[in-house]
Design a protein around this motif. Sequence first.
Motif, PDB file in Angstrom:
ATOM      1  N   ASN A 164       0.823  -1.213   0.000  1.00  0.00           N
ATOM      2  CA  ASN A 164       0.000   0.000   0.000  1.00  0.00           C
ATOM      3  C   ASN A 164       0.854   1.258   0.000  1.00  0.00           C
ATOM      4  N   LEU A 165       1.898   1.249   0.821  1.00  0.00           N
ATOM      5  CA  LEU A 165       2.766   2.423   0.874  1.00  0.00           C
ATOM      6  C   LEU A 165       3.507   2.606  -0.452  1.00  0.00           C
ATOM      7  N   GLU A 167       2.495   1.908  -3.392  1.00  0.00           N
ATOM      8  CA  GLU A 167       1.586   2.513  -4.377  1.00  0.00           C
ATOM      9  C   GLU A 167       1.287   3.974  -4.044  1.00  0.00           C
ATOM     10  N   GLN A 168       1.095   4.225  -2.762  1.00  0.00           N
ATOM     11  CA  GLN A 168       0.738   5.576  -2.357  1.00  0.00           C
ATOM     12  C   GLN A 168       1.850   6.580  -2.679  1.00  0.00           C
ATOM     13  N   TYR A 169       3.083   6.168  -2.430  1.00  0.00           N
ATOM     14  CA  TYR A 169       4.182   7.127  -2.568  1.00  0.00           C
ATOM     15  C   TYR A 169       5.132   6.801  -3.716  1.00  0.00           C
ATOM     16  N   VAL A 199      -4.506  -0.167  -1.323  1.00  0.00           N
ATOM     17  CA  VAL A 199      -4.325   1.087  -2.058  1.00  0.00           C
ATOM     18  C   VAL A 199      -4.068   0.735  -3.521  1.00  0.00           C
ATOM     19  N   ARG A 202      -2.013   4.539  -8.468  1.00  0.00           N
ATOM     20  CA  ARG A 202      -2.541   5.866  -8.773  1.00  0.00           C
ATOM     21  C   ARG A 202      -2.322   6.155 -10.248  1.00  0.00           C
ATOM     22  N   ASP A 219       0.954  15.986  -3.304  1.00  0.00           N
ATOM     23  CA  ASP A 219       1.782  15.297  -2.300  1.00  0.00           C
ATOM     24  C   ASP A 219       3.152  14.916  -2.867  1.00  0.00           C
ATOM     25  N   ASN A 267       5.457  13.604   3.681  1.00  0.00           N
ATOM     26  CA  ASN A 267       4.428  12.624   4.022  1.00  0.00           C
ATOM     27  C   ASN A 267       4.819  11.760   5.223  1.00  0.00           C
TER      28      ASN A 267
END
Lengths: 386, 300
Positions: A164-165, A167-169, A199, A202, A219, A267
């Motif tokens: 998840n992290l 993908e998020q960042y 997540v 994106r 972000d 973040n």
Amino acid sequence: MHADPIGVLTGPHFIDGDHACSEGAIAAGCRFVAGYPITPSTEVVERIAERFPRVGGVFIQMEDEIASSIAIQGAVWGGKKAMTVTSGPGFSLMMEHIGYAAMTETPCVFVDVQRAGPSTGLPTMPAQGDMMQARWGSHGDYGIIALSPNSPQECFDLTIKAFNLAEQYRVPVMMMMDECVGHMIERVIIPAAEDIKIVPRRFYEGPKEEYRPYEPERDLVPLMVKVGKGYRMHITGLTHDEQGYPNMSVNTQGKLVRRLVDKLKVNAERIIEFKEDKVEGADVVVLTYGISSRTAIPAIEQARKEGLKVGHLRLVTVWPFPERRIAELAGCIKSFVVPELNFGQIALEVERCAGGKASVHLVPHAGGTVHQPKEIYSAIRKSLKG
Amino acid sequence: MSEELFEVEEGIPPNPVEEFLRMDRMPHIWCPGCGIGTTVNCFVRALDSSGLDLDKVAVVSGIGCTGRVAGYLRLDSFHTTHGRAIPFATGLKLANPELKVIVYSGDGDLTAIGGNHFIHAARRNVDMTVILLNNGIYGMTGGQVAPTTPISAIASTAPYGNFEENFNLPYMAESCGAVYVARWTSFHVRHVTKSIKEALAKKGFSFIEIVNPCPTLYSRRNKIGDGLDQMIYYRDNSEIRNGADTKTVGMDFQGKIVVGKFVDRERPTYDSAMMKYYQKKLGEDFVPSEEMRNSIHAEN
Ligand SMILES: Cc1ncc(C[n+]2csc(CCOP(=O)(O)OP(=O)(O)O)c2C)c(N)n1
Ligand code: SF4
Ligand SMILES: [Mg+2]
């Protein structure tokens, strides 16, 4: 979004950390794994090899770790969530591609089941000697995320979090396990698929002509596209502009590298996770991560029984480092005690963040086994004398 | 105060390869007389006539002068790390077998640092086309000796000449399992184009070696003239021998160059072998990825 039920073995299991990590990856939606066998990480890929043909995944045993660590990145651009799995010697071989993932902002997961080094070291025994390598191992400046599980349950949970992290960042995320956690068998509860938060990637969805692969969102993270969709993007490990084109100017370098570092800094508070136990009002805080958090517990309990005010701060996220929290605590306590299966990696970070306001006492260990609680206990005692 | 020597024609017809290139990145970095651009021209023409959906084509390069090719093509393109284009391409292909994946890189990149990946991708018969430009040297880094440098050729790290045996690449590719193996020089533009087109149509690991001049570092240091002199050498010293035994096609310094299509055979590709095997072994329990299922349907 929640997990695809096809991969989720909901229910209680009695498995080791390596197997739990495989299940975490599958639950997280990982469908491509490339790896090369190495103790004590091999069970992760063995389970993946068995499970993947049944859940729509592709596992390939590559010719080495260099190949594995770049094959996953090809797969990510091809649209998959992907990971590779290794231990010390293989992790060393992967360093160039951690940098490539950081530079190209390819979301992927590197699992390192740490064993004692340097070199071939003690292949079947634990250590925590790769913590700095995870942070700084590739050349140049960049940021990564590293997580440190202390139980098979966390090997499951944090592998999902790692995906998840990532993908998020859009960063490589390191699962910094160790032999002990990897081979320890405990109860692992796998929740229902709808209770597992995922997540998704994106993706950019605007007009094709306007797509700029490295134009960041607010972000500081840019959006991705998949190969084969007509975006005709160019991705390079060279310093590149927002269009993704190589650009050898000092300005472009400054802008890009600053963003790669800053996207983790701005973040950080959202990424960082730690667990605290009685740190408020403590005189000494034992700061641990991974397996050392468990050997510290009897020592902490003993000291508390004797009336000492001992808190326990366990890092779940090791990188980015919880600088703010440590600086804050340093102003309220006398000392930190840091047991690590190395000769002082995270202890130095604690010292840096404490800024001289609290003393820092490393409990070093060359690895091969875990600390004796009494070593940690004596360090707690000693730290309050000085 | 220049006087116009000729009238500039309005509306010059556009270069037909332009639409395949990232014209916003021109001029390119290659030296005058370097053959890399010539091969890109051939590649683009082959691609154009291949009938492939260009949105489904991806080019992967390693590092080097040749490694810069990916960056000039208006396709999904990846400039990876030195030697690792093939494993990157392997991941990309297996993630999405609907893609046509091409690896375009240099001799040093693909056979020195990347040699291990080359032999394993050929053994596995991963479905990709590998275009290798052999200039017998490490161009990008200033003309160091490569595994392809012929004996006695001078390189910056072999100042008295090279004494190491060089690779015979078609032989290596064939023995490792490549299904299509050809060698041409950058003088043979039509053959190169045709060969690339054939390789693109082929399922499995196809390999084309293009012998190519590096006038700046190899030719100059070896005192064998400029780019044009190398073209003349290629013209006069290459011998087309389609189907030649690859064992016999090794290259010497300024010697004869055997060119042609040497191997064209069938073997199951990695992804189709995987699909078939698991279908047989696991039956209903086998769940292929969606992309894999689609690519098999497209084949049938
Ligand atoms: C790991 C690593 N080692 C070394 C280099 C330096 N390097 C860049 S290109 C190159 C050689 C390229 O030679 P070749 O593949 O023959 O390409 P050419 O420039 O001749 O087209 C080397 C050694 C690098 N970029 N990365
Ligand atoms: S150095 Fe050699 S290979 Fe590189 S662009 Fe110049 S001529 Fe071509
Ligand atoms: Mg070369």
